[in-house]
Scaffold this motif. Sequence first.
Motif, PDB file in Angstrom:
ATOM      1  N   ILE A  26      81.422 -48.015 -57.889  1.00 59.58           N
ATOM      2  CA  ILE A  26      80.768 -47.774 -59.170  1.00 59.58           C
ATOM      3  C   ILE A  26      79.915 -46.517 -59.044  1.00 59.58           C
ATOM      4  N   ILE A  27      80.253 -45.509 -59.829  1.00 58.81           N
ATOM      5  CA  ILE A  27      79.491 -44.268 -59.840  1.00 58.81           C
ATOM      6  C   ILE A  27      78.669 -44.274 -61.126  1.00 58.81           C
ATOM      7  N   THR A  28      77.347 -44.288 -60.957  1.00 61.14           N
ATOM      8  CA  THR A  28      76.450 -44.457 -62.092  1.00 61.14           C
ATOM      9  C   THR A  28      75.175 -43.656 -61.881  1.00 61.14           C
ATOM     10  N   GLU A  29      74.532 -43.319 -62.982  1.00 57.10           N
ATOM     11  CA  GLU A  29      73.229 -42.665 -62.923  1.00 57.10           C
ATOM     12  C   GLU A  29      72.117 -43.684 -62.653  1.00 57.10           C
ATOM     13  N   LYS A  30      72.467 -44.979 -62.664  1.00 59.89           N
ATOM     14  CA  LYS A  30      71.476 -46.045 -62.488  1.00 59.89           C
ATOM     15  C   LYS A  30      71.895 -47.005 -61.360  1.00 59.89           C
ATOM     16  N   PRO A  31      72.055 -46.497 -60.138  1.00 59.95           N
ATOM     17  CA  PRO A  31      72.562 -47.332 -59.044  1.00 59.95           C
ATOM     18  C   PRO A  31      71.640 -48.503 -58.670  1.00 59.95           C
ATOM     19  N   ASP A  32      70.329 -48.318 -58.759  1.00 60.93           N
ATOM     20  CA  ASP A  32      69.419 -49.408 -58.405  1.00 60.93           C
ATOM     21  C   ASP A  32      69.548 -50.577 -59.371  1.00 60.93           C
ATOM     22  N   GLU A  33      69.664 -50.268 -60.662  1.00 53.86           N
ATOM     23  CA  GLU A  33      69.822 -51.325 -61.663  1.00 53.86           C
ATOM     24  C   GLU A  33      71.161 -52.043 -61.507  1.00 53.86           C
ATOM     25  N   VAL A  34      72.222 -51.293 -61.264  1.00 50.80           N
ATOM     26  CA  VAL A  34      73.544 -51.902 -61.088  1.00 50.80           C
ATOM     27  C   VAL A  34      73.552 -52.785 -59.842  1.00 50.80           C
ATOM     28  N   ALA A  35      73.007 -52.296 -58.747  1.00 45.51           N
ATOM     29  CA  ALA A  35      72.955 -53.094 -57.519  1.00 45.51           C
ATOM     30  C   ALA A  35      72.151 -54.377 -57.733  1.00 45.51           C
ATOM     31  N   ARG A  36      71.063 -54.267 -58.486  1.00 44.65           N
ATOM     32  CA  ARG A  36      70.219 -55.443 -58.734  1.00 44.65           C
ATOM     33  C   ARG A  36      70.999 -56.538 -59.470  1.00 44.65           C
ATOM     34  N   GLY A  86      76.922 -39.911 -51.962  1.00 40.78           N
ATOM     35  CA  GLY A  86      78.051 -39.064 -52.344  1.00 40.78           C
ATOM     36  C   GLY A  86      77.563 -37.847 -53.101  1.00 40.78           C
ATOM     37  N   LYS A  87      78.496 -36.990 -53.429  1.00 43.17           N
ATOM     38  CA  LYS A  87      78.174 -35.769 -54.154  1.00 43.17           C
ATOM     39  C   LYS A  87      79.260 -35.506 -55.184  1.00 43.17           C
ATOM     40  N   GLY A  88      78.854 -35.313 -56.422  1.00 38.56           N
ATOM     41  CA  GLY A  88      79.811 -34.940 -57.457  1.00 38.56           C
ATOM     42  C   GLY A  88      80.319 -33.535 -57.182  1.00 38.56           C
ATOM     43  N   MET A  89      81.585 -33.382 -56.958  1.00 39.36           N
ATOM     44  CA  MET A  89      82.115 -32.073 -56.581  1.00 39.36           C
ATOM     45  C   MET A  89      82.117 -31.090 -57.759  1.00 39.36           C
ATOM     46  N   TYR A  90      82.232 -31.600 -58.964  1.00 38.18           N
ATOM     47  CA  TYR A  90      82.175 -30.722 -60.133  1.00 38.18           C
ATOM     48  C   TYR A  90      80.734 -30.337 -60.444  1.00 38.18           C
ATOM     49  N   SER A  91      79.849 -31.362 -60.459  1.00 37.30           N
ATOM     50  CA  SER A  91      78.453 -31.113 -60.842  1.00 37.30           C
ATOM     51  C   SER A  91      77.583 -30.637 -59.688  1.00 37.30           C
ATOM     52  N   GLY A  92      77.986 -30.969 -58.468  1.00 33.25           N
ATOM     53  CA  GLY A  92      77.172 -30.641 -57.311  1.00 33.25           C
ATOM     54  C   GLY A  92      75.991 -31.582 -57.125  1.00 33.25           C
ATOM     55  N   GLN A  93      75.886 -32.616 -57.963  1.00 33.36           N
ATOM     56  CA  GLN A  93      74.772 -33.556 -57.900  1.00 33.36           C
ATOM     57  C   GLN A  93      74.990 -34.618 -56.827  1.00 33.36           C
ATOM     58  N   GLU A  94      73.891 -34.932 -56.130  1.00 35.94           N
ATOM     59  CA  GLU A  94      73.912 -36.055 -55.188  1.00 35.94           C
ATOM     60  C   GLU A  94      73.954 -37.347 -55.988  1.00 35.94           C
TER      61      GLU A  94
END
Length: 93
Positions: free
Chosen positions: A14-24, A39-47
């Motif tokens: 699951i790739i999400t901007e809210k990993p802590d909430e999803v894990a909870r 991980g790192k988004g290869m298009y966005s460069g974001q961690e």
Amino acid sequence: QTLHLLYKLNSLFIITEKPDEVARVIMEDLDRGATGICGKGMYSGQEKTIIFCVVNKKEIVKLKELVDDIDPNAFVIVSDAREVHGEGFIEKN
């Protein structure tokens, strides 16, 4: 063979901007474990933190609904888990 299908397991990334909430919700609502993978988004460069978990077939729909409620833009990959060995899963012979 029918019994085997009842216990079919799926692994999810699951790739999400809210990993802590999803894990909870995975840990609290489904009583399953979750692992955060860097991980790192290869298009966005974001961690990003990618959530990995294993659930049974009956839990898939509920988990996808929970993730959609938290982050409608989440990217969810569901795969069959051929074999799972570890706490929380019954080994079938």
